[in-house]
Design a protein around this motif. Structure first.
Motif, PDB file in Angstrom:
ATOM      1  N   MET A 122      -8.254  93.520  49.336  1.00 48.54           N
ATOM      2  CA  MET A 122      -7.682  92.376  48.824  1.00 48.54           C
ATOM      3  C   MET A 122      -6.552  92.812  47.541  1.00 48.54           C
ATOM      4  O   MET A 122      -5.198  92.678  47.540  1.00 48.54           O
ATOM      5  N   LYS A 123      -7.050  93.817  46.787  1.00 49.54           N
ATOM      6  CA  LYS A 123      -5.847  94.605  45.663  1.00 49.54           C
ATOM      7  C   LYS A 123      -5.252  95.536  45.903  1.00 49.54           C
ATOM      8  O   LYS A 123      -3.839  95.425  45.636  1.00 49.54           O
ATOM      9  N   LEU A 124      -5.870  96.174  46.995  1.00 50.28           N
ATOM     10  CA  LEU A 124      -4.300  96.896  48.284  1.00 50.28           C
ATOM     11  C   LEU A 124      -3.302  96.153  48.968  1.00 50.28           C
ATOM     12  O   LEU A 124      -2.581  96.505  48.325  1.00 50.28           O
ATOM     13  N   CYS A 125      -4.074  94.905  48.900  1.00 48.55           N
ATOM     14  CA  CYS A 125      -2.015  93.641  49.890  1.00 48.55           C
ATOM     15  C   CYS A 125      -2.282  93.026  48.786  1.00 48.55           C
ATOM     16  O   CYS A 125      -1.776  92.465  49.445  1.00 48.55           O
ATOM     17  N   GLY A 126      -2.665  93.204  47.269  1.00 43.81           N
ATOM     18  CA  GLY A 126      -1.764  91.343  46.851  1.00 43.81           C
ATOM     19  C   GLY A 126      -2.743  90.654  46.862  1.00 43.81           C
ATOM     20  O   GLY A 126      -1.468  89.525  46.071  1.00 43.81           O
ATOM     21  N   VAL A 127      -3.458  90.667  47.377  1.00 48.68           N
ATOM     22  CA  VAL A 127      -3.906  89.216  47.356  1.00 48.68           C
ATOM     23  C   VAL A 127      -5.648  88.962  46.738  1.00 48.68           C
ATOM     24  O   VAL A 127      -6.005  87.672  47.133  1.00 48.68           O
ATOM     25  N   PHE A 128      -5.283  89.303  45.623  1.00 47.20           N
ATOM     26  CA  PHE A 128      -6.855  89.606  45.269  1.00 47.20           C
ATOM     27  C   PHE A 128      -7.166  89.005  44.637  1.00 47.20           C
ATOM     28  O   PHE A 128      -8.260  87.608  44.132  1.00 47.20           O
ATOM     29  N   ASP A 129      -6.009  87.972  44.001  1.00 46.03           N
ATOM     30  CA  ASP A 129      -6.327  86.878  42.878  1.00 46.03           C
ATOM     31  C   ASP A 129      -6.553  85.410  43.413  1.00 46.03           C
ATOM     32  O   ASP A 129      -5.876  84.232  42.882  1.00 46.03           O
ATOM     33  N   GLU A 130      -5.951  85.540  44.606  1.00 41.08           N
ATOM     34  CA  GLU A 130      -5.531  84.750  46.118  1.00 41.08           C
ATOM     35  C   GLU A 130      -6.896  84.643  46.601  1.00 41.08           C
ATOM     36  O   GLU A 130      -6.916  83.794  47.429  1.00 41.08           O
ATOM     37  N   ARG A 131      -7.831  84.996  46.184  1.00 37.70           N
ATOM     38  CA  ARG A 131      -9.591  84.804  47.355  1.00 37.70           C
ATOM     39  C   ARG A 131      -9.824  84.583  46.954  1.00 37.70           C
ATOM     40  O   ARG A 131     -10.412  83.930  48.069  1.00 37.70           O
ATOM     41  N   GLU A 132      -9.694  83.400  46.346  1.00 30.99           N
ATOM     42  CA  GLU A 132     -10.790  81.544  46.148  1.00 30.99           C
ATOM     43  C   GLU A 132      -9.568  80.538  47.261  1.00 30.99           C
ATOM     44  O   GLU A 132      -9.823  79.464  47.378  1.00 30.99           O
ATOM     45  N   GLU A 133      -9.059  80.674  47.613  1.00 35.57           N
ATOM     46  CA  GLU A 133      -7.294  80.136  48.172  1.00 35.57           C
ATOM     47  C   GLU A 133      -7.703  79.612  49.453  1.00 35.57           C
ATOM     48  O   GLU A 133      -8.637  80.886  50.290  1.00 35.57           O
ATOM     49  N   ASN A 134      -7.189  79.010  50.381  1.00 35.24           N
ATOM     50  CA  ASN A 134      -7.125  78.661  51.777  1.00 35.24           C
ATOM     51  C   ASN A 134      -6.079  79.573  52.001  1.00 35.24           C
ATOM     52  O   ASN A 134      -5.129  79.428  51.801  1.00 35.24           O
ATOM     53  N   PRO A 135      -5.713  80.301  52.997  1.00 37.08           N
ATOM     54  CA  PRO A 135      -5.118  81.095  53.810  1.00 37.08           C
ATOM     55  C   PRO A 135      -4.244  80.451  54.024  1.00 37.08           C
ATOM     56  O   PRO A 135      -2.270  80.484  53.068  1.00 37.08           O
ATOM     57  N   TYR A 136      -3.448  79.470  53.800  1.00 35.17           N
ATOM     58  CA  TYR A 136      -2.920  77.935  55.019  1.00 35.17           C
ATOM     59  C   TYR A 136      -2.259  77.757  53.892  1.00 35.17           C
ATOM     60  O   TYR A 136      -1.283  76.880  54.226  1.00 35.17           O
ATOM     61  N   ASN A 137      -2.912  78.015  52.398  1.00 33.56           N
ATOM     62  CA  ASN A 137      -2.214  77.091  51.298  1.00 33.56           C
ATOM     63  C   ASN A 137      -0.786  78.235  50.912  1.00 33.56           C
ATOM     64  O   ASN A 137       0.102  77.839  49.765  1.00 33.56           O
ATOM     65  N   LEU A 138      -0.796  79.388  51.982  1.00 35.34           N
ATOM     66  CA  LEU A 138      -0.304  80.521  51.238  1.00 35.34           C
ATOM     67  C   LEU A 138       0.504  80.625  51.489  1.00 35.34           C
ATOM     68  O   LEU A 138       1.355  79.972  53.328  1.00 35.34           O
ATOM     69  N   PRO A 139       1.999  81.034  51.589  1.00 33.67           N
ATOM     70  CA  PRO A 139       3.468  81.767  52.102  1.00 33.67           C
ATOM     71  C   PRO A 139       2.579  82.803  53.215  1.00 33.67           C
ATOM     72  O   PRO A 139       2.240  83.112  53.601  1.00 33.67           O
ATOM     73  N   TYR A 140       4.012  82.150  54.832  1.00 38.14           N
ATOM     74  CA  TYR A 140       3.636  83.442  55.723  1.00 38.14           C
ATOM     75  C   TYR A 140       3.992  85.150  55.233  1.00 38.14           C
ATOM     76  O   TYR A 140       2.348  85.542  55.441  1.00 38.14           O
ATOM     77  N   SER A 141       4.631  85.628  54.806  1.00 34.10           N
ATOM     78  CA  SER A 141       4.520  86.618  54.012  1.00 34.10           C
ATOM     79  C   SER A 141       3.023  87.057  53.209  1.00 34.10           C
ATOM     80  O   SER A 141       2.555  87.613  53.834  1.00 34.10           O
ATOM     81  N   THR A 142       2.418  86.506  52.471  1.00 34.62           N
ATOM     82  CA  THR A 142       1.565  86.370  51.639  1.00 34.62           C
ATOM     83  C   THR A 142       0.324  86.397  52.682  1.00 34.62           C
ATOM     84  O   THR A 142      -1.383  87.389  52.566  1.00 34.62           O
ATOM     85  N   ARG A 143      -0.202  85.801  53.151  1.00 35.99           N
ATOM     86  CA  ARG A 143      -1.199  85.300  54.503  1.00 35.99           C
ATOM     87  C   ARG A 143      -0.948  86.606  55.489  1.00 35.99           C
ATOM     88  O   ARG A 143      -2.145  87.000  56.023  1.00 35.99           O
ATOM     89  N   LYS A 144       0.669  87.039  55.867  1.00 34.88           N
ATOM     90  CA  LYS A 144       0.306  88.933  57.010  1.00 34.88           C
ATOM     91  C   LYS A 144      -0.633  89.685  55.685  1.00 34.88           C
ATOM     92  O   LYS A 144      -0.658  90.415  56.169  1.00 34.88           O
ATOM     93  N   PHE A 145      -0.730  89.518  54.942  1.00 32.31           N
ATOM     94  CA  PHE A 145      -1.094  90.433  53.478  1.00 32.31           C
ATOM     95  C   PHE A 145      -2.902  90.323  53.798  1.00 32.31           C
ATOM     96  O   PHE A 145      -3.617  90.791  53.740  1.00 32.31           O
ATOM     97  N   VAL A 146      -2.868  88.811  54.095  1.00 27.78           N
ATOM     98  CA  VAL A 146      -4.303  89.010  53.866  1.00 27.78           C
ATOM     99  C   VAL A 146      -5.061  88.886  55.208  1.00 27.78           C
ATOM    100  O   VAL A 146      -6.139  89.816  55.347  1.00 27.78           O
ATOM    101  N   THR A 147      -4.267  88.839  56.469  1.00 24.58           N
ATOM    102  CA  THR A 147      -4.872  89.751  57.485  1.00 24.58           C
ATOM    103  C   THR A 147      -5.069  91.524  57.563  1.00 24.58           C
ATOM    104  O   THR A 147      -5.770  91.897  58.084  1.00 24.58           O
ATOM    105  N   ILE A 148      -4.040  92.086  56.801  1.00 26.19           N
ATOM    106  CA  ILE A 148      -3.726  93.343  56.716  1.00 26.19           C
ATOM    107  C   ILE A 148      -4.935  93.381  56.013  1.00 26.19           C
ATOM    108  O   ILE A 148      -5.720  94.686  56.362  1.00 26.19           O
ATOM    109  N   ALA A 149      -5.210  92.768  54.849  1.00 26.03           N
ATOM    110  CA  ALA A 149      -6.698  93.306  54.289  1.00 26.03           C
ATOM    111  C   ALA A 149      -8.030  93.568  55.246  1.00 26.03           C
ATOM    112  O   ALA A 149      -8.832  93.805  54.567  1.00 26.03           O
ATOM    113  N   SER A 150      -7.743  92.006  55.674  1.00 25.21           N
ATOM    114  CA  SER A 150      -8.941  92.131  56.689  1.00 25.21           C
ATOM    115  C   SER A 150      -9.856  92.922  57.815  1.00 25.21           C
ATOM    116  O   SER A 150     -11.070  93.067  57.859  1.00 25.21           O
TER     117      SER A 150
END
Length: 270
Positions: A122-150
């Motif tokens: 999550m830190k490497l992909c820049g989504v650690f601060d969004e860890r409690e967010e619903n992914p679908y509330n995030l922009p498309y570009s950030t959702r891509k990093f969620v899937t990369i992190a997973s």
């Protein structure tokens, strides 16, 4: 770490469409490779064969000493992680952290290891601060990093990225660049499919070009993007620097702006 090897591989879909024709390709462990070509060239089918989502109609695909025909998709995916082009095809949890933790938990890692891998990814992909967010509330570009992190959290030997730069701004591109450097330090193999030739020239030394379901070139970027025959058959547009150098009649396989500026100044003041 696992080598990927495709040995005279062909794949035909049930409707009779041949998507890959007699593809032979080897990717050593720890290497970065970009697979490029127009839509319909066979790129996505080729990488799905690498991680076991598809099994070859002819030939064999090896991940290390595993023949993918002899193992389930779930087994192969432990060695070869695949990040889909569209993050919405991959996300199925209601918060980022659960999405990222699912892979390593499902692989049987203990809780401490799951914590470690998930936080790192999550830190490497820049989504650690969004860890409690619903992914679908995030922009498309950030959702891509969620899937990369997973996928990174599963700690697979091989990471396949399908169009990772799509929808990314400069911040996202910098995150991708840092991620590639970190994966290289960890000895991971990275294979990407992309239409972004600037991204390719900046981060990948080896370029595999596909056209009409076949491999037509497997060379360095400074060779591929100055090969008129390959560019014509694959209908690829060279990166801006290579295009400008060709227009100016400057030879030498230039790929970066500093290289081009140096060459221009040398021609002005030989």
């Amino acid at each position: 770490m696992a080598e990927i090897r495709l040995d005279h591989v062909s794949f035909t879909y049930p409707d009779g469409t041949k998507a890959v024709d007699n593809l032979t390709l080897s990717v050593p462990a720890g290497q970065r490779v970009a697979i490029v070509g127009q839509n319909g060239a066979g790129k996505t089918t080729a990488v799905k064969l690498m991680n076991g989502l598809l099994k070859p109609t002819e030939g064999d695909v090896y991940v290390g000493d595993w023949n993918t025909k002899e193992h389930t998709t779930a087994q192969v995916s432990r060695k070869v992680g695949y990040v889909f082009q569209n993050p919405d095809d991959q996300i199925f949890h209601n918060d980022v952290e659960s999405e990222v933790r699912f892979g390593p938990k499902n692989m049987g890692y203990d809780e401490d290891r799951v914590d470690e891998l998930s936080e790192w990814a999550m830190k490497l992909c820049g989504v650690f601060d969004e860890r409690e967010e619903n992914p679908y509330n995030l922009p498309y570009s950030t959702r891509k990093f969620v899937t990369i992190a997973s996928v990174l959290a599963m700690d697979s030997d091989v990471i396949i990225l399908d169009e990772p730069t799509a929808g990314q701004d400069k911040t996202g591109l910098n995150l991708l660049a840092n991620m590639l450097e970190e994966l290289e330090k960890r000895g991971k193999t990275v294979i990407t499919i992309t239409h972004d030739m600037e991204f390719v020239t900046e981060h990948f030394e080896r370029i595999v070009v596909m056209a009409n379901r076949r491999l037509i070139a497997d060379e360095s970027a400074d060779t591929v993007f100055y090969n008129a025959e390959v560019l014509d058959e694959s209908m690829l547009k060279p990166p801006a620097v290579a295009n400008m150098a060709s227009l100016l009649g400057i030879d030498g396989g230039l790929l970066t702006k500093p290289q081009l500026i140096t060459a221009i100044l040398k021609n002005i003041h030989p």
